[in-house]
Motif scaffolding. Structure first.
Motif, PDB file in Angstrom:
ATOM      1  N   ALA A  11       0.856  -1.200   0.000  1.00  0.00           N
ATOM      2  CA  ALA A  11       0.000   0.000   0.000  1.00  0.00           C
ATOM      3  C   ALA A  11       0.888   1.246   0.000  1.00  0.00           C
ATOM      4  O   ALA A  11       1.639   1.475   0.947  1.00  0.00           O
ATOM      5  N   ASP A  13       0.628   4.346   0.768  1.00  0.00           N
ATOM      6  CA  ASP A  13      -0.174   5.359   1.471  1.00  0.00           C
ATOM      7  C   ASP A  13       0.706   6.553   1.816  1.00  0.00           C
ATOM      8  O   ASP A  13       1.280   6.628   2.909  1.00  0.00           O
ATOM      9  N   LYS A  35      -0.555  -0.696  -4.337  1.00  0.00           N
ATOM     10  CA  LYS A  35      -1.920  -0.188  -4.144  1.00  0.00           C
ATOM     11  C   LYS A  35      -1.886   1.330  -4.049  1.00  0.00           C
ATOM     12  O   LYS A  35      -1.086   1.897  -3.296  1.00  0.00           O
ATOM     13  N   ASP A  62      -7.404   1.397  -5.096  1.00  0.00           N
ATOM     14  CA  ASP A  62      -8.249   1.139  -3.910  1.00  0.00           C
ATOM     15  C   ASP A  62      -9.023   2.407  -3.549  1.00  0.00           C
ATOM     16  O   ASP A  62      -8.706   3.096  -2.594  1.00  0.00           O
ATOM     17  N   LYS A  64     -12.448   2.285  -3.252  1.00  0.00           N
ATOM     18  CA  LYS A  64     -13.633   1.828  -2.504  1.00  0.00           C
ATOM     19  C   LYS A  64     -14.874   2.635  -2.866  1.00  0.00           C
ATOM     20  O   LYS A  64     -15.470   3.322  -2.035  1.00  0.00           O
ATOM     21  N   VAL A 117     -15.656  -4.601  -1.050  1.00  0.00           N
ATOM     22  CA  VAL A 117     -15.180  -4.428   0.327  1.00  0.00           C
ATOM     23  C   VAL A 117     -16.301  -4.887   1.254  1.00  0.00           C
ATOM     24  O   VAL A 117     -17.431  -4.405   1.150  1.00  0.00           O
ATOM     25  N   VAL A 119     -16.384  -5.783   5.357  1.00  0.00           N
ATOM     26  CA  VAL A 119     -16.342  -4.962   6.576  1.00  0.00           C
ATOM     27  C   VAL A 119     -14.895  -4.531   6.772  1.00  0.00           C
ATOM     28  O   VAL A 119     -14.003  -5.386   6.804  1.00  0.00           O
ATOM     29  N   LEU A 120     -14.668  -3.240   6.877  1.00  0.00           N
ATOM     30  CA  LEU A 120     -13.297  -2.734   7.018  1.00  0.00           C
ATOM     31  C   LEU A 120     -12.578  -3.446   8.164  1.00  0.00           C
ATOM     32  O   LEU A 120     -13.181  -3.696   9.225  1.00  0.00           O
ATOM     33  N   THR A 121     -11.292  -3.727   7.947  1.00  0.00           N
ATOM     34  CA  THR A 121     -10.534  -4.452   8.986  1.00  0.00           C
ATOM     35  C   THR A 121     -10.258  -3.575  10.202  1.00  0.00           C
ATOM     36  O   THR A 121      -9.765  -4.060  11.217  1.00  0.00           O
ATOM     37  N   PRO A 179      -6.282  -6.956   3.927  1.00  0.00           N
ATOM     38  CA  PRO A 179      -5.476  -5.979   4.660  1.00  0.00           C
ATOM     39  C   PRO A 179      -5.486  -6.374   6.145  1.00  0.00           C
ATOM     40  O   PRO A 179      -5.901  -7.482   6.485  1.00  0.00           O
ATOM     41  N   GLN A 191      -5.850  -0.743  13.065  1.00  0.00           N
ATOM     42  CA  GLN A 191      -6.527  -1.947  12.587  1.00  0.00           C
ATOM     43  C   GLN A 191      -7.030  -2.751  13.791  1.00  0.00           C
ATOM     44  O   GLN A 191      -6.511  -2.620  14.897  1.00  0.00           O
ATOM     45  N   VAL A 209      -2.633  -7.166   1.529  1.00  0.00           N
ATOM     46  CA  VAL A 209      -2.356  -5.728   1.413  1.00  0.00           C
ATOM     47  C   VAL A 209      -1.527  -5.324   2.628  1.00  0.00           C
ATOM     48  O   VAL A 209      -1.987  -5.460   3.761  1.00  0.00           O
ATOM     49  N   ILE A 210      -0.314  -4.862   2.378  1.00  0.00           N
ATOM     50  CA  ILE A 210       0.572  -4.507   3.493  1.00  0.00           C
ATOM     51  C   ILE A 210       1.044  -3.067   3.307  1.00  0.00           C
ATOM     52  O   ILE A 210       1.644  -2.728   2.280  1.00  0.00           O
ATOM     53  N   GLY A 211       0.711  -2.241   4.289  1.00  0.00           N
ATOM     54  CA  GLY A 211       1.116  -0.834   4.228  1.00  0.00           C
ATOM     55  C   GLY A 211       2.282  -0.574   5.143  1.00  0.00           C
ATOM     56  O   GLY A 211       3.448  -0.833   4.814  1.00  0.00           O
TER      57      GLY A 211
HETATM   58  O1  C5P Z   1      -0.709   0.245   7.019  1.00  0.00           O
HETATM   59  P1  C5P Z   1      -1.709  -0.874   6.880  1.00  0.00           P
HETATM   60  O2  C5P Z   1      -1.050  -2.201   6.532  1.00  0.00           O
HETATM   61  O3  C5P Z   1      -2.677  -0.977   8.012  1.00  0.00           O
HETATM   62  O4  C5P Z   1      -2.537  -0.451   5.586  1.00  0.00           O
HETATM   63  C1  C5P Z   1      -3.657  -1.172   5.146  1.00  0.00           C
HETATM   64  C2  C5P Z   1      -4.109  -0.642   3.829  1.00  0.00           C
HETATM   65  O5  C5P Z   1      -5.204  -1.424   3.392  1.00  0.00           O
HETATM   66  C3  C5P Z   1      -4.572   0.803   3.847  1.00  0.00           C
HETATM   67  O6  C5P Z   1      -4.188   1.381   2.610  1.00  0.00           O
HETATM   68  C4  C5P Z   1      -6.077   0.713   3.931  1.00  0.00           C
HETATM   69  O7  C5P Z   1      -6.728   1.764   3.273  1.00  0.00           O
HETATM   70  C5  C5P Z   1      -6.334  -0.594   3.180  1.00  0.00           C
HETATM   71  N1  C5P Z   1      -7.560  -1.296   3.528  1.00  0.00           N
HETATM   72  C6  C5P Z   1      -7.874  -1.683   4.821  1.00  0.00           C
HETATM   73  N2  C5P Z   1      -9.063  -2.301   5.085  1.00  0.00           N
HETATM   74  C7  C5P Z   1      -9.915  -2.570   4.111  1.00  0.00           C
HETATM   75  C8  C5P Z   1      -9.593  -2.188   2.795  1.00  0.00           C
HETATM   76  C9  C5P Z   1      -8.391  -1.553   2.548  1.00  0.00           C
HETATM   77  O8  C5P Z   1      -7.075  -1.486   5.738  1.00  0.00           O
HETATM   78  N3  C5P Z   1     -11.033  -3.228   4.354  1.00  0.00           N
END
Ligand code: C5P
Length: 236
Positions: A11, A13, A35, A62, A64, A117, A119-121, A179, A191, A209-211
């Motif tokens: 990611a 970001d 991403k 991404d 969304k 998407v 449920v957001l993590t 993610p 998270q 997905v790793i930020g």
């Molecule tokens: O830094 P981190 O690893 O927490 O970043 C997670 C990435 O994944 C961010 O860019 C965030 O927007 C994305 N993401 C998420 N949860 C979701 C979808 C996308 O954390 N459900």
């Protein structure tokens, strides 16, 4: 490399194109995908996507999308025309919205993977109550993922905590993008439903997905290599 031997999506970001491209210039497109999310896209727009694709990266855009069907379909059409590798919409936008997205992508000459998407993590079971969702996150993820599949999308974004159940319910071909990945030594940060890279793959995630675990590491390239090495052992 085939799909599952390159599972890491880094990611990018960052608040500006320079910071993102500085990191991307050190990454090898044969070792990861990238991403572009809301922060970078708001700052740098499609130009940064073009630059990354020009360097050979598969780009997950991404953004969304979550709006009325006509608006989401238009956004998906434009994203597909940029020939990105993956795009996503919020499953909670409903079936008419997702079907409109599916139709828009199907008309494109190059079709990105279209992902819902769930449920957001960053949301916990307690947050579900706050926003009026009935039941724990895992139930809502399964319900939204089933709806996403019924609308013909290619997979979902979910926590790797839910991956095994989703694979069992929805089949191996339905792509799981996860993610909320954290290394064993790291704090959760914002998270909630977090899993380590190796555990995520073991549970059935297709893409991680790793930020911050990479972008904020003292040496991002060493961090990526170490994660890829651990994953190669599991995938082998
Ligand atoms: O830094 P981190 O690893 O927490 O970043 C997670 C990435 O994944 C961010 O860019 C965030 O927007 C994305 N993401 C998420 N949860 C979701 C979808 C996308 O954390 N459900």
């Amino acid at each position: 490399m085939t799909l599952n031997t390159k599972p890491v999506i880094v990611a990018l970001d960052f608040p500006d194109a320079k910071s993102a491209l500085d990191l991307a210039a050190r990454l090898d497109p044969s070792e990861c995908r990238v991403k572009v999310g809301k922060e970078l896209h708001t700052a740098a727009g499609p130009q940064v996507v073009d630059a990354l694709m020009h360097w050979g990266f598969d780009v997950f855009l991404d953004l969304k999308f979550h709006d009325i069907p006509n608006t989401v379909a238009g956004a998906c059409r434009v994203a597909a025309s940029q020939e990105v590798w993956m795009i996503n919409v919020h499953a909670s936008g409903g079936s008419r919205m997702m079907l409109a997205a599916r139709e828009a992508v199907d008309f494109a000459s190059t079709k990105p993977l279209l992902i819902g998407v769930t449920v957001l993590t960053s949301l916990s079971d307690a947050d579900m109550v706050e926003i009026g969702f009935i039941g724990p996150a895992v139930d809502n993820v399964l319900r939204l993922a089933s709806l996403t599949k019924a609308c013909g999308l290619d997979g979902v974004v979910c926590s790797a905590q839910e991956a095994a159940g989703l694979k069992a319910a929805l089949g191996a071909g339905f792509q799981l993008v996860t993610p909320g990945i954290r290394l064993e030594s790291e704090a959760k940060g914002d998270q909630q439903r977090v899993v380590t890279p190796v555990d995520a793959i073991r549970r059935g995630a297709d893409f991680l997905v790793i930020g911050r675990s990479i972008s904020h590491a003292k040496d991002p390239i060493t961090a990526l290599h170490s994660i890829n090495q651990q994953l190669a052992n599991v995938l082998a």
